[in-house]
Design an enzyme around this catalytic site. Sequence first.
Site, PDB file in Angstrom:
ATOM      1  N   GLU A 165      -8.811 -24.513  28.754  1.00 34.31           N
ATOM      2  CA  GLU A 165      -9.867 -25.770  29.018  1.00 34.31           C
ATOM      3  C   GLU A 165     -10.295 -25.996  27.609  1.00 34.31           C
ATOM      4  OE1 GLU A 165     -13.068 -24.042  31.296  1.00 34.31           O
ATOM      5  OE2 GLU A 165     -12.040 -22.852  32.450  1.00 34.31           O
ATOM      6  N   GLU A 189     -12.787 -16.403  32.199  1.00 35.57           N
ATOM      7  CA  GLU A 189     -13.949 -16.048  31.072  1.00 35.57           C
ATOM      8  C   GLU A 189     -14.515 -14.763  31.514  1.00 35.57           C
ATOM      9  OE1 GLU A 189     -16.603 -19.559  31.340  1.00 35.57           O
ATOM     10  OE2 GLU A 189     -15.126 -20.778  29.759  1.00 35.57           O
TER      11      GLU A 189
END
Length: 483
Positions: free
Chosen positions: A381, A198
């Site tokens: 995810e 991220e």
Amino acid sequence: MKFPKGFFWGGAIAANQAEGGYGEGGRGEIISDYTTAGANGVPRQNTYLNEKGELVYVPGLFPDVKPDWKPVTVEGEYYPNRIAVDFYHHYKEDIALLAEMGFTMFRLSICWARIYPDITDETPNQQGIDYYRDIFETCRKYNIEPLVTISHYDDPLCITHKLGGWENRAVADYFEKYVRTIVSEYKDLVKYWLTFNEINSALPRKGSMGNGIESHVASFERLHNRFLASAKAVLAAHEIDPECHVGCMIAIGPSFYPETCKPEDMMAMVEAHQNNFFCSDVQVRGYYPSYTKKMLGQLGIEFNVSQEDAALLKKGKVDFYTFSYYMTNIVSAGSTDELISSKKNPYVKYTDWGWAVDPSGLRFALNLIYDRYQVPIMVVENGLGAVDKLEEDGSVHDPYRIEYHRDHIKEMAKAIEDGVDLRGYTMWGPIDIVSAGTGQMSKRYGFIYVDRDDKGNGTLARSRKDSFWYIQKVYKSNGEELD
Ligand code: BG6
């Protein structure tokens, strides 16, 4: 519902949220060693002594602190990542359970400070090297492909306190050294790498500053150096192992809906998407996008990139795109703090932590990403953080989690039909782990229950939830048996 042959099915964890093993195996210290437990709606804090020796609580995954501040533990506070779910000692048992569910891919991260306890060390820590080798060999024993995140929210403390933070370009060079070490060590076992988890969480945004020490300018400098580090990692990995694949990892929760069809809201949505795609535009295309000057200008950042850096970014493009997907959000022209409106979407349900459950948003995100980049994609995810009840007989009945994954997997199948080149799905937290955002254990994502509570009590024993059997059916049928 058809998934291509060889589609990867699995789950994902991060070292700092699962391993524990604080002070074991020669590991150096990392930020989350000093991050307290929060609660639902109560942020986690990092505890430091400032230059005057006063205790300061600083929020955030990348706390905004000065290099001469000293991380400390405070009596009465609980630091859940130090033991986490003790994957450090349970990995053989845990990987066997993943294999039992039919996993063909396991995403996990390497803790940089296990390989280089001080990132400026000349030689790596052999105990760290051996530990991950054994993990990857265990995966291979079960025909599970490891997908390895090189940096997942666990910066070694020496980055800030010895080197002055990521704004020091030397950190990118140390990162390259670390990557050279792990790719050389594990090239027989690992073929899929991700550079920064991220990476866009470090993007300066309106209203995103911590306690005011760090400026937007410094924050962008840090991000730029991470881009350079990522490009260096791609080049190094390909040089050492031409067969390996290196990807980026972006948080695409939130994807966005305009609050109304008012033209201004539509433009706010365009800007929100530019924010969302800024980092992958650099990492996948190899150059800063056309809207960079305007976006950074709004934050008072003057944008300049040297020819040398531009050339590196161009050469160090990633091979594939991965992302986390949890929710969608609403944007409106009036709510420009972080562009995101606090309004709830009346068409979707929300979790107990206020995250919108929106399976069709995943299809929407997949189409958007593939239209933009045309490179292979993985969803690395996705999952439901929920409170589970452990029954006396050791079972956990979690129909809500089954429904969540079924609905999201169906939307992935539709996206494949739409023409998206989707290669894999590693849902988040197949074993319950410590929540990154809240530090709770009670925010559980797993198909495997771990006996540990929010205060650190429990035996750490693992048990299978109902969702374990459901996902086993799905994974073993290559996504055909969903209902
Ligand atoms: C992602 C992170 O943003 O979300 C993970 O990459 C994190 O590290 C996951 O755990 C879920 O968030 P949380 O706060 O529920 O743990």
